[in-house]
Design a protein around this motif. Structure first.
Motif, short mmCIF file in Angstrom:
data_model
loop_
_atom_site.label_atom_id
_atom_site.label_comp_id
_atom_site.label_asym_id
_atom_site.label_seq_id
_atom_site.Cartn_x
_atom_site.Cartn_y
_atom_site.Cartn_z
N ILE A 139 0.82 -1.21 0.00
CA ILE A 139 0.00 0.00 0.00
C ILE A 139 0.86 1.27 0.00
N LEU A 140 2.09 1.14 0.52
CA LEU A 140 3.01 2.27 0.49
C LEU A 140 4.25 1.98 -0.35
N HIS A 141 4.22 0.89 -1.09
CA HIS A 141 5.35 0.35 -1.83
C HIS A 141 6.31 -0.34 -0.87
N PRO A 142 6.95 -1.42 -1.32
CA PRO A 142 7.78 -2.20 -0.42
C PRO A 142 9.05 -1.47 -0.03
N ALA A 143 9.53 -1.77 1.17
CA ALA A 143 10.79 -1.19 1.61
C ALA A 143 11.96 -1.95 1.02
N GLN A 144 13.12 -1.35 1.09
CA GLN A 144 14.34 -1.99 0.62
C GLN A 144 14.82 -2.99 1.67
N ILE A 145 15.38 -4.11 1.24
CA ILE A 145 15.94 -5.04 2.21
C ILE A 145 17.35 -5.47 1.83
N LYS A 146 17.92 -4.87 0.79
CA LYS A 146 19.28 -5.20 0.39
C LYS A 146 20.27 -4.60 1.39
N ASP A 147 21.34 -5.33 1.67
CA ASP A 147 22.38 -4.86 2.58
C ASP A 147 21.79 -4.36 3.90
N LEU A 148 20.84 -5.12 4.42
CA LEU A 148 20.10 -4.72 5.60
C LEU A 148 20.91 -4.98 6.86
N VAL A 149 21.20 -3.93 7.62
CA VAL A 149 21.87 -4.05 8.90
C VAL A 149 21.10 -3.21 9.92
N GLY A 181 17.86 13.73 19.54
CA GLY A 181 18.76 13.75 18.40
C GLY A 181 19.03 12.36 17.85
N THR A 182 19.20 11.40 18.74
CA THR A 182 19.41 10.02 18.30
C THR A 182 18.19 9.49 17.57
N ALA A 183 17.01 9.76 18.13
CA ALA A 183 15.77 9.32 17.48
C ALA A 183 15.65 9.91 16.08
N ARG A 184 15.94 11.20 15.96
CA ARG A 184 15.84 11.87 14.66
C ARG A 184 16.85 11.29 13.67
N THR A 185 18.09 11.12 14.10
CA THR A 185 19.12 10.60 13.21
C THR A 185 18.79 9.19 12.73
N ARG A 186 18.35 8.35 13.65
CA ARG A 186 18.05 6.96 13.29
C ARG A 186 16.85 6.89 12.33
N VAL A 187 15.79 7.64 12.62
CA VAL A 187 14.60 7.60 11.78
C VAL A 187 14.91 8.13 10.38
N LEU A 188 15.64 9.23 10.31
CA LEU A 188 15.99 9.77 8.99
C LEU A 188 16.83 8.79 8.19
N LEU A 190 16.62 5.49 8.42
CA LEU A 190 15.68 4.46 7.97
C LEU A 190 14.87 4.94 6.77
N LEU A 191 14.46 6.21 6.80
CA LEU A 191 13.66 6.75 5.70
C LEU A 191 14.51 6.98 4.46
N ASP A 192 15.69 7.56 4.64
CA ASP A 192 16.56 7.87 3.50
C ASP A 192 17.03 6.61 2.79
N SER A 193 17.24 5.54 3.55
CA SER A 193 17.71 4.28 2.96
C SER A 193 16.60 3.49 2.28
N GLY A 194 15.34 3.89 2.54
CA GLY A 194 14.22 3.17 1.95
C GLY A 194 13.78 1.95 2.73
N ILE A 195 14.38 1.72 3.90
CA ILE A 195 13.98 0.58 4.71
C ILE A 195 12.55 0.75 5.20
N VAL A 196 12.17 2.00 5.49
CA VAL A 196 10.81 2.32 5.93
C VAL A 196 10.24 3.39 5.02
N LYS A 197 8.97 3.21 4.66
CA LYS A 197 8.23 4.22 3.90
C LYS A 197 7.11 4.75 4.79
N ILE A 198 6.80 6.04 4.66
CA ILE A 198 5.71 6.65 5.41
C ILE A 198 4.61 7.03 4.42
N GLY A 199 3.38 6.66 4.72
CA GLY A 199 2.27 7.00 3.82
C GLY A 199 0.93 6.77 4.47
#
Length: 289
Positions: A139-149, A181-188, A190-199
């Motif tokens: 529904i929001l398009h699949p997240a990336q899972i390549k090179d997932l750490v 700051g840690t929460a913001r850095t980690r979430v960004l 996740l979003l920038d890498s495509g692991i998580v999509k928001i929609g």
């Protein structure tokens, strides 16, 4: 819902974590008016802003579509199936079968156990199962899972976003005992890498606002070859290749039955599609992402 509300929904669809100030600038409202409009939409319209990660990210790489026929009234049966934590989606349908369920599991043994548990529920008369081989569109398009750490903190943040994609960094920090700051850095990250999509998605209780049609396709050739043709057709919110009853399973959303049917006709016109089975989701009993 008026035209301004529709504009706000489009902005949320493009960026589920858009700030109130950014939203106000885009739709031509004051910050206070934009905040009030958005809050009303998110509390009264049935719209949810969520984070979606590929099922493999949250430890559920095995997925299956299960069609269920019943010899008893289906409302109670659907509610019983929905109680199973391995079942993330249950819908009462109009079509060949009475119910549709989606199972997500850690492995094939857990999937088999869940299917057997459903089969043994009194009133279930027949089941057909297709195992997803590739999740092409969610529904929001699949997240990336390549090179997932990912570590435990990443997974905890993903779970918070799955429940509410607009949760503030301050709230995340408080819940998890970390700095903002840690929460913001980690979430960004996740979003920038495509692991998580928001929609956007809709709460099950508000599904009568849209027409949701399911399609099971038999095709010539491969799903990978056909997916480009399908992606060019508007309206798909779910698309997966599978092994079993269907080669491809899809879901189409429309504002009314006519728009959904137009999409189905476009699918039927594709030469590689040799058979289309359709069903209408009359009532979504459970839907989790």
């Amino acid at each position: 819902m008026d035209e301004l509300d529709e504009q706000i929904l489009q902005e949320l669809l493009a960026n589920g974590r858009i700030t109130v100030t950014e939203l106000a600038d885009k739709v031509g409202l004051t910050r206070i008016s934009a905040s009030r409009r958005m809050t009303t939409l998110l509390t009264e319209s049935g719209v949810r802003v969520i984070g979606l990660a590929h099922p493999a990210v949250v430890g559920l790489p095995v997925m299956a579509h299960v069609s269920i026929d019943a010899a008893t009234p289906v409302q109670g049966l659907a509610e019983r199936i929905a109680q199973d934590h391995r079942v993330l989606f249950v819908s009462i349908t109009a079509g060949i079968m009475s119910l549709i369920a989606e199972v997500r599991a850690q492995n094939h043994e857990e999937l088999q156990a869940c299917i057997e548990d459903i089969r043994n529920i009194p009133g279930v008369t027949h089941m057909r199962t297709s195992i997803y081989t590739d999740l092409l569109i969610d529904i929001l398009h699949p997240a990336q899972i390549k090179d997932l750490v990912l570590d435990k903190l990443d997974l905890a943040l993903i779970e918070i976003l799955r429940q509410d994609g607009r949760t503030s960094y301050t709230t995340m920090a408080t819940v998890l005992g970390i700095s903002t700051g840690t929460a913001r850095t980690r979430v960004l990250r996740l979003l920038d890498s495509g692991i998580v999509k928001i929609g956007l998605t809709w709460r099950p209780a508000s599904q009568e606002r849209v027409t949701r049609m399911g399609l099971g396709l038999r095709i010539q050739g491969t799903a990978a070859e056909l997916v480009k043709s399908l992606e060019a057709i508007p309206g798909f919110t779910f698309l997966a290749s599978s092994i079993g009853q269907h080669d491809i399973i899809a879901t189409v959303h429309g504002t009314d039955a006519s728009s959904a049917l137009r999409t189905v006709d476009q699918v039927r016109a594709i030469p590689e599609v040799i058979h289309v089975e359709t069903w209408i989701h009359l009532k979504v009993v459970k839907e989790e992402h």
